[in-house]
Scaffold this motif. Structure first.
Motif, PDB file in Angstrom:
ATOM      1  N   THR A  16       0.787  -1.181  -0.179  1.00  0.00           N
ATOM      2  CA  THR A  16      -0.001   0.147  -0.180  1.00  0.00           C
ATOM      3  C   THR A  16       0.949   1.440   0.071  1.00  0.00           C
ATOM      4  O   THR A  16       0.701   2.239  -0.718  1.00  0.00           O
ATOM      5  CB  THR A  16      -1.125  -0.058   1.134  1.00  0.00           C
ATOM      6  OG1 THR A  16      -1.752  -1.156   1.418  1.00  0.00           O
ATOM      7  CG2 THR A  16      -1.859   1.276   1.110  1.00  0.00           C
ATOM      8  N   VAL A  17       2.035   1.399   0.711  1.00  0.00           N
ATOM      9  CA  VAL A  17       2.856   2.343   0.906  1.00  0.00           C
ATOM     10  C   VAL A  17       3.334   2.616  -0.308  1.00  0.00           C
ATOM     11  O   VAL A  17       3.371   3.874  -1.014  1.00  0.00           O
ATOM     12  CB  VAL A  17       3.917   2.099   1.925  1.00  0.00           C
ATOM     13  CG1 VAL A  17       5.066   3.018   1.865  1.00  0.00           C
ATOM     14  CG2 VAL A  17       3.288   2.013   3.198  1.00  0.00           C
ATOM     15  N   GLU A  18       3.891   1.489  -1.226  1.00  0.00           N
ATOM     16  CA  GLU A  18       4.616   1.858  -2.446  1.00  0.00           C
ATOM     17  C   GLU A  18       3.726   2.320  -3.474  1.00  0.00           C
ATOM     18  O   GLU A  18       3.830   3.089  -4.408  1.00  0.00           O
ATOM     19  CB  GLU A  18       5.266   0.552  -2.870  1.00  0.00           C
ATOM     20  CG  GLU A  18       6.507   0.164  -2.073  1.00  0.00           C
ATOM     21  CD  GLU A  18       7.315  -1.080  -2.097  1.00  0.00           C
ATOM     22  OE1 GLU A  18       6.735  -1.931  -2.944  1.00  0.00           O
ATOM     23  OE2 GLU A  18       8.164  -1.298  -1.652  1.00  0.00           O
ATOM     24  N   THR A  19       2.369   1.844  -3.418  1.00  0.00           N
ATOM     25  CA  THR A  19       1.306   2.351  -4.362  1.00  0.00           C
ATOM     26  C   THR A  19       1.150   3.845  -4.070  1.00  0.00           C
ATOM     27  O   THR A  19       0.903   4.580  -5.187  1.00  0.00           O
ATOM     28  CB  THR A  19       0.081   1.394  -4.205  1.00  0.00           C
ATOM     29  OG1 THR A  19       0.208   0.137  -4.337  1.00  0.00           O
ATOM     30  CG2 THR A  19      -1.059   2.110  -5.280  1.00  0.00           C
ATOM     31  N   GLU A  20       0.879   4.173  -2.913  1.00  0.00           N
ATOM     32  CA  GLU A  20       0.918   5.822  -2.634  1.00  0.00           C
ATOM     33  C   GLU A  20       1.762   6.517  -3.081  1.00  0.00           C
ATOM     34  O   GLU A  20       1.667   7.698  -3.223  1.00  0.00           O
ATOM     35  CB  GLU A  20       0.449   5.803  -1.157  1.00  0.00           C
ATOM     36  CG  GLU A  20      -0.707   5.201  -0.614  1.00  0.00           C
ATOM     37  CD  GLU A  20      -2.134   5.901  -0.967  1.00  0.00           C
ATOM     38  OE1 GLU A  20      -1.960   7.021  -1.588  1.00  0.00           O
ATOM     39  OE2 GLU A  20      -3.178   5.505  -0.848  1.00  0.00           O
TER      40      GLU A  20
ATOM     41  N   ALA B 276       4.098  13.861  -5.046  1.00  0.00           N
ATOM     42  CA  ALA B 276       4.221  13.955  -3.682  1.00  0.00           C
ATOM     43  C   ALA B 276       2.900  13.176  -2.915  1.00  0.00           C
ATOM     44  O   ALA B 276       1.827  13.810  -3.193  1.00  0.00           O
ATOM     45  CB  ALA B 276       4.673  15.116  -3.046  1.00  0.00           C
ATOM     46  N   TRP B 277       3.097  12.298  -2.022  1.00  0.00           N
ATOM     47  CA  TRP B 277       2.065  11.960  -1.151  1.00  0.00           C
ATOM     48  C   TRP B 277       1.630  12.873   0.046  1.00  0.00           C
ATOM     49  O   TRP B 277       2.409  13.008   0.805  1.00  0.00           O
ATOM     50  CB  TRP B 277       2.503  10.466  -0.574  1.00  0.00           C
ATOM     51  CG  TRP B 277       1.385   9.720   0.148  1.00  0.00           C
ATOM     52  CD1 TRP B 277      -0.036   9.939   0.166  1.00  0.00           C
ATOM     53  CD2 TRP B 277       1.853   8.552   0.900  1.00  0.00           C
ATOM     54  NE1 TRP B 277      -0.562   9.137   0.979  1.00  0.00           N
ATOM     55  CE2 TRP B 277       0.528   8.038   1.374  1.00  0.00           C
ATOM     56  CE3 TRP B 277       2.795   7.937   1.258  1.00  0.00           C
ATOM     57  CZ2 TRP B 277       0.257   6.838   2.173  1.00  0.00           C
ATOM     58  CZ3 TRP B 277       2.515   6.724   2.072  1.00  0.00           C
ATOM     59  CH2 TRP B 277       1.515   6.270   2.603  1.00  0.00           C
ATOM     60  N   LYS B 278       0.395  13.033  -0.291  1.00  0.00           N
ATOM     61  CA  LYS B 278      -0.258  14.038   0.896  1.00  0.00           C
ATOM     62  C   LYS B 278      -1.574  13.204   1.340  1.00  0.00           C
ATOM     63  O   LYS B 278      -2.250  12.500   0.928  1.00  0.00           O
ATOM     64  CB  LYS B 278      -0.606  15.405   0.303  1.00  0.00           C
ATOM     65  CG  LYS B 278       0.675  16.201  -0.369  1.00  0.00           C
ATOM     66  CD  LYS B 278       0.097  17.733  -0.666  1.00  0.00           C
ATOM     67  CE  LYS B 278       1.111  18.436  -1.012  1.00  0.00           C
ATOM     68  NZ  LYS B 278       0.932  19.680  -1.384  1.00  0.00           N
ATOM     69  N   ILE B 279      -1.708  13.722   2.861  1.00  0.00           N
ATOM     70  CA  ILE B 279      -2.659  13.017   3.489  1.00  0.00           C
ATOM     71  C   ILE B 279      -3.630  13.958   4.247  1.00  0.00           C
ATOM     72  O   ILE B 279      -3.196  14.843   5.188  1.00  0.00           O
ATOM     73  CB  ILE B 279      -2.240  11.940   4.530  1.00  0.00           C
ATOM     74  CG1 ILE B 279      -1.647  10.883   3.827  1.00  0.00           C
ATOM     75  CG2 ILE B 279      -3.529  11.121   5.378  1.00  0.00           C
ATOM     76  CD1 ILE B 279      -1.059   9.741   4.745  1.00  0.00           C
TER      77      ILE B 279
END
Length: 730
Positions: A572-576, A581-584
């Motif tokens: 899941t981490v690698e997909t995101e 840039a990964w933002k939440i």
């Protein structure tokens, strides 16, 4: 009576014999009087006499002086009412009987009735006769005040803890034993709580034993205030406490008391040596449901405490028959940890740490999980409790760092990975070399690895700790001081070590969630300190939007918790991480996952005099969803048997095909582990009156209780069973 008359009595004859028979007769009456006067004044011997009616006719002036009463107020008064035996009313009656029966007595410890807190005397007396005529008593008195207080203190120390004043282990055993014995005859209930402090050892190790002792005193005071019902509280030793609550079996009320204790004990403590925060875990058992004898009930409470601590600490658990199997299985897990390492059953999950302003993911913290062959996935919280104290902790720690580096090497270079370093691993030989090897094998820059180090590492050899920190700094890895603000934090740690980040203690963050101005002020101070030292700050465990806003206002730079994301698998981490840039963005809809056992299981429901087996699909405080019966109209009443003596009266409020929605007559309550339970259970006394032996409840169904208390087999069913689906039939 004048002293001359007292001397002519049997007492004088006894004195004469003691001094050598007739040789004493060489003394004149005046010399005798002088000698006895001196004896009385010295305090070595005091005398008294009474008439045939038991009224005092003579009393040494020294006795009156010692009692702080006028001699004239004592003479002429009945001896039995002038002196009150300290042992209680029963001895007063015995003294009156002795005087009335004209029998000798000795060893009576008394106080003056008008001075209940005054001096303590020991009285002895002999009846006097003129021929056959009884003329009264002649006696002596001795001051035993100091001896009495020493004996009282010795007796108190034998029953009470000298530090806290609470009952000690011996007294608690006696009280619980006698209470349960008496309650069995009266068919009464009694609850026992076992309580253990969390993080107490850290306080003892960092602030010293004097601080630990003062903390235990404050804990004892809070315990007394927290429990407002009739109870007996004891300290069994160390940081272990015990509470007995008579006539209480309502698990709703007991759960509220337990949570109040936990809440009060986790509030900050102010000690002379510094400020500290601890926690508490509680196990609860109830007699006679969970045991009949003291040994059974205390053992049940101990198992519940063990489960509470293993469930993450800071919680309570009620005993159930399943806990014993859980404890056995857990011991097997601990023993099988080395096999898990060899067989590659461990894996990592990652929880994002986001930038407070941009909400971009800057770091992923690694958590160790275990995919067990029988148990399934053991999550990071439970695994951490299994690993703590294990002989495998160093090996597992090395594996986690190497595995995290291997994974992170595949991520964008802007994202770092954080790994917690257990204290034994930090102090192990070759630790820095192992870190260097993991980085080299993964071909990853040292600056992308964050090592989270607890303050507990500073309790070891100072030179060795400083040397290791210096080597890590030279290697180039980033260092995070974990659990800062837990109460024993020291600025010396920050001066000695090249930390890049301060991670604020989770309990401090949780307290701030209750809008505690003191806790928010402390967080602001930590942020200001970090800014002055050019360090980042991380707040963990954020579960509400209000808390997030308060922490942002305090200036915390990095955030972590269920508001953003729970730990997730590597895939899941690698997909995101693919793409931008990964933002939440934080969301109030995300809630911490419920840690409870599944409710998809077979149970019994009873209608009239027949029992049916159904499948429990879901369970809430107010009702349940069952599956398996057809032709059940709305309004039908069932007794739902949840097992272990848990019976709940429920009414069908929805019915569709083979599924019914039930509403409980009395709501269920929290069981302390994320699940639900009934407030009360079938009384073992009811079972005993129906012919069963008095014993703790088993975990089974209660559909077949003797005496017709519940549905019996052989009756005519009113509802039919639904045809099983293919999956169920298989």
């Amino acid at each position: 009576m004048p002293l001359k008359g007292f001397l002519s009595s049997k007492g004088a004859n006894a004195l004469r014999r003691a001094r050598g028979g007739d040789a004493a007769s060489a003394l004149s009456d005046g010399e005798k009087l002088a000698m006895l006067d001196q004896l009385e004044q010295s305090g070595l011997g005091w005398f008294w006499a009474s008439d045939p009616d038991g009224k005092l006719t003579y009393l040494s002036a020294a006795i009156a002086e010692r009692l702080e009463l006028p001699l004239g107020d004592l003479l002429g008064q009945p001896l039995a009412t002038t002196f009150a035996p300290i042992e209680g009313e029963g001895r007063t009656k015995s003294l009156s009987l002795m005087l009335g029966a004209h029998k000798a007595f000795s060893g009576f410890a008394v106080r003056a009735a008008k001075r209940p807190d005054g001096a303590v005397l020991r009285l002895a007396g002999q009846p006097a006769f003129d021929g056959k005529k009884f003329t009264g008593f002649r006696g002596t008195g001795t001051d035993i005040t100091d001896q009495y207080h020493r004996e009282v203190e010795t007796a108190r120390l034998a029953k009470y803890d000298s530090l806290t004043g609470l009952a000690n282990r011996h007294r608690m055993s006696q009280i619980i034993d006698s209470t349960l014995t008496a309650f069995r005859q009266a068919k009464r209930n009694c609850a026992v709580m076992m309580l253990d402090l969390d993080k107490f050892k850290h306080v003892n190790d960092t602030l010293g034993h004097a601080a630990g002792d003062e903390l235990l005193k404050q804990v004892s005071d809070r315990l007394r205030r927290a429990i407002e019902v009739d109870c007996e509280i004891g300290r069994l030793g160390g940081d272990e406490f015990q509470v007995m609550l008579p006539d209480l079996d309502d698990r709703g009320e007991l759960g509220e008391i337990a949570m109040k204790i936990i809440t009060m004990l986790k509030q900050p403590y102010s000690l002379e040596e510094g400020r500290c925060v601890i926690g508490a875990s509680i196990g609860i058992a109830i007699a006679p449901h969970d045991g009949v004898t003291r040994e059974e009930v205390v053992r049940s409470a101990d198992l519940a405490l063990y489960a509470a601590k293993n469930g993450g600490r800071g919680q309570f658990r009620f005993f159930s028959g399943e806990l014993e199997n859980e404890a056995l299985f857990r011991r097997r897990l601990e023993e099988g940890l080395d096999e898990a390492v060899r067989e590659n059953q461990l894996f990592l999950k990652y929880q994002p740490i986001v930038d407070a302003s941009s909400k971009g993911v800057r770091t992923l913290e690694a958590h160790i999980c275990w995919m067990h062959e029988q148990r399934g996935e053991i999550d990071e919280i439970e695994f951490a409790s299994i690993l703590d104290g294990s002989s495998q902790i160093v090996e597992v720690g090395k594996w986690a760092i190497a595995e995290a580096c291997r994974h992170a090497a595949e991520w964008p270079e802007s994202v770092r990975v954080a790994v917690n370093v257990p204290v034994p691993l930090f102090g192990s030989d070759g630790f820095v070399d192992d870190i260097a090897s993991a980085l080299s094998a993964a071909d990853m820059a040292a600056g992308r690895l964050e090592l989270e180090i607890s303050e507990a590492v500073f309790f070891g050899d100072t030179e060795a700790v400083d040397r290791t920190l210096a080597q890590l700094f030279k290697l180039g890895v980033r260092l995070t001081l974990d659990e800062f603000g837990s109460g024993y934090s020291s600025l010396a740690y920050l001066r000695r070590a090249p930390f890049d980040t301060i991670k604020i203690d989770r309990q401090l963050v949780e307290e701030a969630e209750h809008h505690d101005k003191g806790e928010l002020g402390l967080i602001k101070a930590i942020v200001a300190l970090a800014d002055a030292l050019d360090m980042d700050t991380i707040a963990n465990g954020i579960e509400s939007m209000d808390l997030l806003a308060a922490l942002e206002e305090c200036g915390v730079r990095r955030m972590q918790g269920p508001m953003f994301a729970e730990p997730m698998v590597r895939e899941t981490v690698e997909t995101e991480l693919i793409g931008d840039a990964w933002k939440i963005e934080p969301s109030g809809d995300r809630t911490k996952r419920a840690r409870r056992r599944t409710v998809f299981r077979k149970i019994q429901v009873i209608h009239d005099d027949h029992s049916y087996e159904v499948t429990l699909r879901n369970l809430s405080k107010s009702g349940a969803l069952i599956e398996g019966l057809i032709d059940v109209p709305k309004g039908t009443q069932f007794v739902v048997d949840l097992g272990g003596g848990q019976l709940a009266v429920a009414t069908v409020i929805r019915s569709s095909g083979d599924t019914q929605g039930l509403e409980f007559e009395q709501p269920l309550v929290e069981d302390g582990s994320g699940g639900l339970c009934t407030r009360n259970r079938v009384s073992p006394y009811a079972l005993a009156s129906a012919g069963a032996p008095l014993a703790a409840l088993s975990q089974g169904s209660y559909k077949g209780m003797q005496g017709g208390l519940l549905g019996q087999s052989g009756s005519v069913p009113q509802f039919g069973y639904a045809r099983p689906s293919r999956s169920e039939a298989a």
